[in-house]
Design a protein around this motif. Structure first.
Motif, PDB file in Angstrom:
ATOM      1  N   SER A  31     -64.324  23.042  -8.935  1.00 32.76           N
ATOM      2  CA  SER A  31     -64.663  24.278  -8.630  1.00 32.76           C
ATOM      3  C   SER A  31     -66.142  24.601  -7.900  1.00 32.76           C
ATOM      4  CB  SER A  31     -64.895  25.188 -10.021  1.00 32.76           C
ATOM      5  OG  SER A  31     -65.405  26.679  -9.606  1.00 32.76           O
ATOM      6  N   HIS A  44     -64.929  34.381 -19.299  1.00 35.34           N
ATOM      7  CA  HIS A  44     -63.533  35.541 -19.012  1.00 35.34           C
ATOM      8  C   HIS A  44     -64.394  36.774 -19.262  1.00 35.34           C
ATOM      9  CE1 HIS A  44     -59.127  36.277 -19.691  1.00 35.34           C
ATOM     10  NE2 HIS A  44     -59.556  36.927 -18.856  1.00 35.34           N
ATOM     11  N   PHE A  53     -57.759  31.286 -13.561  1.00 37.65           N
ATOM     12  CA  PHE A  53     -59.374  31.072 -13.621  1.00 37.65           C
ATOM     13  C   PHE A  53     -59.722  31.995 -12.459  1.00 37.65           C
ATOM     14  CE2 PHE A  53     -57.373  26.694 -14.480  1.00 37.65           C
ATOM     15  CZ  PHE A  53     -58.350  26.485 -15.415  1.00 37.65           C
ATOM     16  N   VAL A  57     -64.771  28.254 -19.489  1.00 37.19           N
ATOM     17  CA  VAL A  57     -64.812  29.469 -18.418  1.00 37.19           C
ATOM     18  C   VAL A  57     -65.512  30.674 -19.223  1.00 37.19           C
ATOM     19  CG1 VAL A  57     -62.566  28.721 -17.653  1.00 37.19           C
ATOM     20  CG2 VAL A  57     -62.552  30.489 -19.316  1.00 37.19           C
ATOM     21  N   LEU A  77     -64.834  29.534 -13.457  1.00 39.37           N
ATOM     22  CA  LEU A  77     -64.536  28.188 -13.653  1.00 39.37           C
ATOM     23  C   LEU A  77     -66.195  27.642 -13.345  1.00 39.37           C
ATOM     24  CD1 LEU A  77     -63.504  25.500 -15.168  1.00 39.37           C
ATOM     25  CD2 LEU A  77     -62.508  25.203 -12.886  1.00 39.37           C
TER      26      LEU A  77
END
Length: 346
Positions: free
Chosen positions: A155, A98, A190, A96, A7
């Motif tokens: 974050s 990933h 996350f 995000v 994140l």
């Protein structure tokens, strides 16, 4: 530190900011002209510097409101979608990376624990994808099994989440999960290594159950700006003092104490029913080259807050915008915006 899921922090390079525009059927109907002027000021400061997406009921109306900034319209994308309200931070998609792929998580937005209607707002992210707003290599990941708002997440980009127990453990969000269950879900979803739970701190008039973005914010991976109340007669004094003490016990991802920067408590503001409104200087928006900061029509405290935040962002201009209209509906500047990382939207 490598994470299969990341994140990105708010200071990560951005491609675009999203606003969701007020309209006559929203809760702003009784003060639409006043709040539209505030949105225009926010939109103008963004348009001068970055690309802006505005989700709205009527694109022609918004284009007319912003006509004096027509020279910046190359930065503007208007998207017509039905909306209940305007709090993009909380109904917006969560970006995000990933396994290196670009992804937007679409969580359930249920009006901050079933307090307000959210049937349209809960569909906005899918609506943006249906209109091909995001780049082709950005995936939509349906996470409707979990209730989560962007204002609840801070974050550091290094595997740490800063959040509040009051919000994430509230009974009308994910009551089927224990605190450990929610922590496990967030770490898995996350890629967080750890979660720092703030157990104290609140704002009178706040509808969000103490979103972290009203109280304490990452400015970089080693620095947290937070609200401090020095007035022992203020109702916030005790809770915010306990919050400060807890922040002092936290360490950054390298195990060192955080650089803590205190932002002043805004002077008390009340609505027409004499209810205190949640004015907070922590509700700033970090952009690529500036930080937009909410002001509350109080020159002395506004400037004190700006000077404090400038210490956290010595390389960026701090641009103050009067957000007095926004707190009438219990939010502020960060609450109405959502950023997307670079290359998510061209």
């Amino acid at each position: 530190m490598a994470h299969s899921i990341l994140l990105p922090p708010e200071w990560y390079p951005q491609s675009v900011i999203q606003l969701t525009w007020p309209h006559p059927e929203s809760d702003w109907c009784y003060m639409l002209e006043e709040v539209t002027a505030c949105y225009m000021n926010v939109a103008a400061e963004i348009l001068k510097r970055q690309k802006l997406i505005i989700v709205c009921h009527n694109a022609a109306v918004v284009k007319h409101v912003l006509k004096e900034y027509e020279s910046f319209f190359s930065n503007l994308t208007l998207v017509e979608l039905p909306t209940n309200d305007t709090w993009a931070r909380d109904h917006g998609g969560i970006s995000v990376f990933h396994n290196g792929k670009k992804c937007i998580y679409d969580f359930t937005f249920n009006g901050w624990g079933l307090k307000f209607a959210s049937n349209f707002d809960n569909q906005i992210t899918r609506g943006l994808f249906s209109k091909h707003i995001f780049n082709d290599d950005v995936e939509l990941d349906n996470r409707k099994d979990f209730v989560l708002e962007g204002g609840a997440l801070e974050s550091d980009g290094k595997g740490t989440l800063l959040t509040t127990t009051e919000c994430l453990l509230s009974p009308n969000r994910n009551s089927y999960l224990s605190k450990d269950g929610i922590e496990d879900y967030l770490k898995e979803t996350f890629g967080f290594d750890r979660i720092l739970w703030l157990d104290h701190g609140y704002l009178a008039g706040d509808d969000t159950d103490s979103h972290i973005d009203t109280l304490a914010r990452y400015c970089d991976e080693h620095t947290i700006a937070y609200i401090k109340c020095d007035d022992k007669n203020d109702e916030h004094y005790g809770a915010l003092a306990k919050m400060e003490e807890q922040l002092k016990t936290f360490s950054d991802y390298k195990g060192k104490p955080y650089n803590l920067i205190a932002l002043p408590m805004a002077k008390a503001v009340y609505d027409e029913d004499n209810e205190r409104l949640p004015a907070t200087y922590a509700n700033f928006l970090i952009m690529n080259n500036v930080v937009l900061m909410p002001f509350y029509n109080d020159a002395e405290t506004d400037e004190e807050a700006r000077a404090q935040l400038q210490m956290a962002f010595p390389e960026k201009d701090i641009v103050g915008i009067d957000c007095s209209p926004l707190i009438r509906q219990h939010g502020s500047l960060h609450c109405i915006t959502m950023q997307y990382p670079e290359n998510f939207i061209d």
